[in-house]
Design an enzyme around this catalytic site. Structure first.
Site, PDB file in Angstrom:
ATOM      1  N   GLY A 134     -10.749  13.877   9.642  1.00 15.61           N
ATOM      2  CA  GLY A 134      -9.807  14.759   9.811  1.00 15.61           C
ATOM      3  C   GLY A 134      -8.370  14.201  10.331  1.00 15.61           C
ATOM      4  N   GLY A 135      -8.136  12.817   9.940  1.00 12.02           N
ATOM      5  CA  GLY A 135      -6.747  12.115  10.272  1.00 12.02           C
ATOM      6  C   GLY A 135      -5.689  12.473   9.319  1.00 12.02           C
TER       7      GLY A 135
ATOM      8  N   HIS B 278      23.917  27.378   9.640  1.00  8.94           N
ATOM      9  CA  HIS B 278      22.891  28.410   9.429  1.00  8.94           C
ATOM     10  C   HIS B 278      23.028  29.023   8.134  1.00  8.94           C
ATOM     11  CE1 HIS B 278      21.175  32.503  10.562  1.00  8.94           C
ATOM     12  NE2 HIS B 278      22.048  32.814   9.746  1.00  8.94           N
TER      13      HIS B 278
ATOM     14  N   VAL C 268     -11.460   7.331   7.103  1.00  5.57           N
ATOM     15  CA  VAL C 268     -11.959   7.257   8.588  1.00  5.57           C
ATOM     16  C   VAL C 268     -11.216   6.161   9.532  1.00  5.57           C
ATOM     17  CG1 VAL C 268     -14.232   8.189   8.344  1.00  5.57           C
ATOM     18  CG2 VAL C 268     -14.043   5.719   8.032  1.00  5.57           C
TER      19      VAL C 268
ATOM     20  N   VAL D 180       0.954  -1.301  -0.086  1.00  6.57           N
ATOM     21  CA  VAL D 180       0.120  -0.058  -0.027  1.00  6.57           C
ATOM     22  C   VAL D 180       1.023   1.332   0.041  1.00  6.57           C
ATOM     23  CG1 VAL D 180      -1.523   1.471   1.480  1.00  6.57           C
ATOM     24  CG2 VAL D 180      -2.035  -1.130   1.048  1.00  6.57           C
ATOM     25  N   CYS D 181       2.039   1.258   0.694  1.00  6.98           N
ATOM     26  CA  CYS D 181       2.624   2.396   0.902  1.00  6.98           C
ATOM     27  C   CYS D 181       3.125   2.955  -0.464  1.00  6.98           C
ATOM     28  CB  CYS D 181       3.955   2.126   1.703  1.00  6.98           C
ATOM     29  SG  CYS D 181       5.255   3.242   1.769  1.00  6.98           S
TER      30      CYS D 181
HETATM   31  P1  NAD Z   1      -7.004   8.249  11.171  1.00  7.17           P
HETATM   32  O1  NAD Z   1      -7.097   7.174  12.215  1.00  7.17           O
HETATM   33  O2  NAD Z   1      -5.614   8.982  11.225  1.00  7.17           O
HETATM   34  O3  NAD Z   1      -8.021   9.345  11.066  1.00  7.17           O
HETATM   35  C1  NAD Z   1      -9.428   9.058  10.834  1.00  7.17           C
HETATM   36  C2  NAD Z   1     -10.111  10.297  11.499  1.00  7.17           C
HETATM   37  O4  NAD Z   1     -11.399  10.203  11.087  1.00  7.17           O
HETATM   38  C3  NAD Z   1     -10.024  10.149  12.889  1.00  7.17           C
HETATM   39  O5  NAD Z   1      -9.706  11.683  13.371  1.00  7.17           O
HETATM   40  C4  NAD Z   1     -11.603  10.062  13.375  1.00  7.17           C
HETATM   41  O6  NAD Z   1     -12.097  10.740  14.512  1.00  7.17           O
HETATM   42  C5  NAD Z   1     -12.262  10.435  12.201  1.00  7.17           C
HETATM   43  N1  NAD Z   1     -13.443   9.744  12.036  1.00  7.17           N
HETATM   44  C6  NAD Z   1     -13.970   8.323  12.216  1.00  7.17           C
HETATM   45  N2  NAD Z   1     -15.003   8.120  11.778  1.00  7.17           N
HETATM   46  C7  NAD Z   1     -15.701   9.370  11.325  1.00  7.17           C
HETATM   47  C8  NAD Z   1     -17.119   9.623  10.798  1.00  7.17           C
HETATM   48  N3  NAD Z   1     -17.897   8.975  10.828  1.00  7.17           N
HETATM   49  N4  NAD Z   1     -17.067  10.999  10.521  1.00  7.17           N
HETATM   50  C9  NAD Z   1     -16.310  12.011  10.599  1.00  7.17           C
HETATM   51  N5  NAD Z   1     -15.056  11.698  11.426  1.00  7.17           N
HETATM   52  C10 NAD Z   1     -14.578  10.443  11.584  1.00  7.17           C
HETATM   53  O7  NAD Z   1      -7.008   7.418   9.964  1.00  7.17           O
HETATM   54  P2  NAD Z   1      -6.490   7.752   8.323  1.00  7.17           P
HETATM   55  O8  NAD Z   1      -6.491   9.141   7.948  1.00  7.17           O
HETATM   56  O9  NAD Z   1      -7.721   6.932   7.635  1.00  7.17           O
HETATM   57  O10 NAD Z   1      -5.253   7.000   8.065  1.00  7.17           O
HETATM   58  C11 NAD Z   1      -5.226   5.616   8.701  1.00  7.17           C
HETATM   59  C12 NAD Z   1      -3.643   5.343   9.100  1.00  7.17           C
HETATM   60  O11 NAD Z   1      -2.909   5.493   7.744  1.00  7.17           O
HETATM   61  C13 NAD Z   1      -3.185   6.437   9.962  1.00  7.17           C
HETATM   62  O12 NAD Z   1      -3.230   6.161  11.302  1.00  7.17           O
HETATM   63  C14 NAD Z   1      -1.735   6.404   9.798  1.00  7.17           C
HETATM   64  O13 NAD Z   1      -1.267   5.401  10.577  1.00  7.17           O
HETATM   65  C15 NAD Z   1      -1.389   5.902   8.411  1.00  7.17           C
HETATM   66  N6  NAD Z   1      -1.080   7.033   7.459  1.00  7.17           N
HETATM   67  C16 NAD Z   1       0.065   7.720   7.852  1.00  7.17           C
HETATM   68  C17 NAD Z   1       0.496   8.629   6.821  1.00  7.17           C
HETATM   69  C18 NAD Z   1       1.842   9.133   7.206  1.00  7.17           C
HETATM   70  O14 NAD Z   1       2.487   8.811   7.968  1.00  7.17           O
HETATM   71  N7  NAD Z   1       2.092  10.595   6.766  1.00  7.17           N
HETATM   72  C19 NAD Z   1      -0.365   9.196   5.757  1.00  7.17           C
HETATM   73  C20 NAD Z   1      -1.516   8.500   5.694  1.00  7.17           C
HETATM   74  C21 NAD Z   1      -2.072   7.328   6.473  1.00  7.17           C
END
Ligand code: NAD
Length: 471
Positions: free
Chosen positions: A183-184, A446, A272, A47-48
């Site tokens: 908003g994750g 710097h 989510v 996936v990455c």
């Molecule tokens: P996440 O867990 O980071 O965020 C999901 C968000 O959705 C949470 O804030 C949650 O409160 C919200 N949520 C859940 N159900 C909801 C609903 N019904 N309505 C509104 N908000 C809701 O998950 P993600 O963004 O899907 O990412 C998954 C995982 O993938 C992450 O935890 C992370 O480990 C990994 N990821 C990492 C990176 C990175 O390292 N930069 C980038 C992308 C993904």
């Protein structure tokens, strides 16, 4: 190994070719193991590489060029609005992905790792079946499971045509009005991509803030940026109803105070969360029990309760991050090869590639305060940093969390343009058991953003020269 037979034998079999699986296979092969890697997809990288970190960072870079061109107006450089050739952008992104995926295939080939394309399922502590390949099964001495995670489905997503992050990354179109649920990490990164490419994005998040787990002083800076770039940022809110209307959608959104608002959108995307791919691995055939969330418990060697079977990456407890998987991969491969390796890391850095970026490592300030342990926090605002000023990117801060008596560094957090490249210094400091003085006496070049870490350590120690003297 008996070639050409329906059942093969392998000293070590690795299931999954993401940043966990392919790294484990390479490391184990280098240490003299005979390795077979099984991957269900045609392409390698997981996936990455195929539909996560790599394509998303490529698109984020594109969106940042657009934003950078807009911001250049402040310097007296005015550019016309960009013409976005979606087909070319897709080709560019695919090209980046294909080169890296091809590179993984080459690395494996040069080390003599045999790759079998098919779906593996455990049949016992030393056997698995393979579906969709020329061989039906494989007997192994050791197995490393690295099957990763998948998107948590949003209710009725398929029927309603709601995009997952995977679909959004394929850039099918730039909708005029995009509803983004969650908003994750993924929601914010992809939301900023679509906003940069011209969509009006409305973000709806359940929780009262964005990016759970990160300190609020860091997140605030990202929220401000999202409020500028998105049409609306609705926190403490939930989507209670979505219906198709004409070519688009209407959505009802319940706000914190109970009020329900209705909005029209052209497209909806949900991000989510993700769940571990452990439900179809045949774990029950060997008696491996998963946690309530579906993770496989492991010890410091990544060994499961069945000594011949190891698990790494998103299917194990802890953050779902590629760099955690790659470190675990080396630990498992080395332990299997008789080396004294263990996952005894003190910190797994987290980075969210928003604009500005946010990153943290070790203890967060919130965790430290909740635990009641005394801490000394040095906070250095980027407004006081020369390099940030030259870039026109003075928003953000770097903070160092330390023990007030020993000055031992406990955590580092930061938000600002390009800070993803700075956080490794904080993680190195934690791994080396560094104290504030180690960061303070290290000469940082710097003018660079990296000076902010040294400055924050000086603030924590009470000897900052680039901030007004505390009274
Ligand atoms: P996440 O867990 O980071 O965020 C999901 C968000 O959705 C949470 O804030 C949650 O409160 C919200 N949520 C859940 N159900 C909801 C609903 N019904 N309505 C509104 N908000 C809701 O998950 P993600 O963004 O899907 O990412 C998954 C995982 O993938 C992450 O935890 C992370 O480990 C990994 N990821 C990492 C990176 C990175 O390292 N930069 C980038 C992308 C993904």
């Amino acid at each position: 190994m008996v070639m050409g037979s329906l059942r093969q034998e392998a000293e070590l079999v690795v299931v999954g070719s993401g940043p966990g699986g392919y790294v484990a296979a390479l490391r184990a092969a280098d240490l003299g193991r005979e390795v077979v890697l099984i991957e269900a997809r045609e392409a390698l990288g997981g996936v990455c590489l195929l539909e996560g970190c790599i394509p998303s960072k490529t698109l984020i870079h594109a969106a940042e060029i657009v934003e950078g061109a807009k911001a250049a107006e402040a310097l007296g450089l005015r550019f016309a609005a960009p013409e976005i050739d979606l087909e070319r952008l897709r080709r560019w992104t695919d090209g980046v992905v294909n080169k890296l995926s091809g590179g993984v295939a080459q690395l494996l080939k040069r080390r003599g790792v045999e790759v079998i394309h098919g779906r593996a399922r455990l049949q016992g502590p030393n056997a698995l079946s393979i579906q969709g390949a020329g061989v039906s099964g494989l007997d192994f001495k050791r197995c490393i499971l690295a099957t990763g995670s998948r998107v948590t489905p949003f209710p009725d997503a398929e029927a309603l045509g709601i995009w997952s992050s995977r679909q959004a990354l394929a850039l099918p179109e730039i909708p005029r009005r995009l509803l983004l649920i969650g908003g994750g990490y993924i929601g914010l990164e992809l939301g900023l991509v679509y906003a940069g490419l011209g969509a009006e994005v409305t973000l709806v998040e359940f929780a009262p803030s964005l990016l759970q787990g990160a300190d609020s002083d860091l997140v605030e800076v990202v929220i401000e940026a999202c409020q500028r770039r998105f049409a609306e940022v609705l926190m403490d809110s939930k989507v209670t109803h979505i219906a198709r209307r004409g070519d688009g959608y209407t959505a009802q959104i319940q706000r914190r105070d109970g009020e329900i608002i209705e909005r029209a959108f052209d497209k909806v995307m949900a991000a989510v969360g993700r769940r571990p791919n452990t439900d179809d691995l045949g774990l029950e055939t060997v008696g491996i029990e998963v946690t309530a969330e579906g993770f496989i418990p492991i010890d410091a060697r990544c060994q499961t309760q069945i000594p011949s079977i190891f698990a790494i990456g998103d299917i194990t407890p802890g953050p779902m991050l590629a760099h955690k998987a790659s470190r675990q991969a080396k630990v498992a491969a080395e332990f299997i090869s008789g080396e004294p390796s263990a996952f005894d890391n003190r910190a797994i850095p987290a980075v969210v590639f928003t604009d500005p970026e946010i990153a943290w490592t070790g203890l967060t300030e919130t965790e430290a305060r909740a635990s009641g342990r005394p801490i000394k926090v040095g906070r250095f605002p980027l407004t006081a940093l020369g390099r940030a000023r030259t870039l026109g990117r003075a928003e953000g801060l770097v903070k160092v969390i330390s023990d007030p008596d020993s000055h031992l560094i406990l955590g580092v957090g930061m938000v600002g343009s390009g800070v993803s490249e700075l956080i490794a210094e904080g993680t190195l400091a934690l791994e080396m058991g560094a104290r504030l003085e180690d960061l303070m006496v290290t000469i940082h070049p710097h003018p660079t953003m990296s000076e902010a870490i040294m400055e924050a350590a000086e603030v924590a120690a009470g000897s900052a020269v680039h901030l007004p003297k505390p009274r």
